[in-house]
Motif scaffolding. Sequence first.
Motif, PDB file in Angstrom:
ATOM      1  N   LEU A  34       0.496  -1.094  -0.121  1.00  0.00           N
ATOM      2  CA  LEU A  34       0.006   0.161   0.131  1.00  0.00           C
ATOM      3  C   LEU A  34       0.792   1.385   0.052  1.00  0.00           C
ATOM      4  CD1 LEU A  34      -2.840  -1.136   2.478  1.00  0.00           C
ATOM      5  CD2 LEU A  34      -2.937  -0.995  -0.055  1.00  0.00           C
ATOM      6  N   GLN A  35       2.173   1.072   0.538  1.00  0.00           N
ATOM      7  CA  GLN A  35       3.044   2.388   0.548  1.00  0.00           C
ATOM      8  C   GLN A  35       3.803   2.561  -0.749  1.00  0.00           C
ATOM      9  OE1 GLN A  35       5.616   2.507   3.905  1.00  0.00           O
ATOM     10  NE2 GLN A  35       4.502   1.065   4.969  1.00  0.00           N
ATOM     11  N   ARG A  36       3.234   1.530  -1.604  1.00  0.00           N
ATOM     12  CA  ARG A  36       3.879   1.293  -3.074  1.00  0.00           C
ATOM     13  C   ARG A  36       5.603   1.186  -3.128  1.00  0.00           C
ATOM     14  NH1 ARG A  36      -0.268   5.421  -4.309  1.00  0.00           N
ATOM     15  NH2 ARG A  36      -1.638   4.373  -5.901  1.00  0.00           N
ATOM     16  N   LYS A  37       5.780   0.246  -2.048  1.00  0.00           N
ATOM     17  CA  LYS A  37       7.498  -0.013  -2.025  1.00  0.00           C
ATOM     18  C   LYS A  37       7.643  -0.966  -3.311  1.00  0.00           C
ATOM     19  CE  LYS A  37       8.120   2.485   1.632  1.00  0.00           C
ATOM     20  NZ  LYS A  37       8.870   3.547   1.688  1.00  0.00           N
ATOM     21  N   LYS A  38       8.936  -1.095  -3.668  1.00  0.00           N
ATOM     22  CA  LYS A  38       9.129  -1.872  -4.700  1.00  0.00           C
ATOM     23  C   LYS A  38       9.757  -3.037  -3.971  1.00  0.00           C
ATOM     24  CE  LYS A  38      10.186   1.234  -8.495  1.00  0.00           C
ATOM     25  NZ  LYS A  38      11.313   2.024  -9.250  1.00  0.00           N
ATOM     26  N   PRO A  39       9.216  -4.149  -4.297  1.00  0.00           N
ATOM     27  CA  PRO A  39       9.856  -5.616  -3.823  1.00  0.00           C
ATOM     28  C   PRO A  39      11.206  -5.843  -3.999  1.00  0.00           C
ATOM     29  CG  PRO A  39       7.855  -5.868  -4.917  1.00  0.00           C
ATOM     30  CD  PRO A  39       8.054  -4.638  -5.387  1.00  0.00           C
TER      31      PRO A  39
END
Length: 140
Positions: A34-39
């Motif tokens: 949801l924080q749009r962090k890249k895996p």
Amino acid sequence: MSEYRIWPGTGKLFIRRDGKPVFLGSSKAQSLALQRKKPAKLVWTQAWRRLHKKGLSETSLKKRRTRATKMQRAVVGLSLDDIRKKAAQKPEFRSAQRDAALKDVKDRKKSNRAKSGGKSSASGVRASKVPKNVKKGAGR
């Protein structure tokens, strides 16, 4: 997101705006998604491990490199055939040739010395050596 196994009865299904379903196995994965962090930037994810080549040593061997083949090429003064002939010669024969050449050079030098009258330019009068690190005006 984490690509870990999601056992039945656990996790959440999140539908993105573009309609693609994302299975989130834990609240940690959900929060980061949801924080749009890249895996690939999260060290504990499989995406990061793939990107940084972790854990591949057991599964696959390193690529074998093809060795460059050595090529013999002619040198300015010698052709390739001449080089091969010299390499094929026996070491005794080559050392005898070298000794003969050295003897020839020495004889030539001796004859040149005899022609010039025994004096060489190197044995001329030399200037006296002056030490370099003497301080100027030290005796005042």
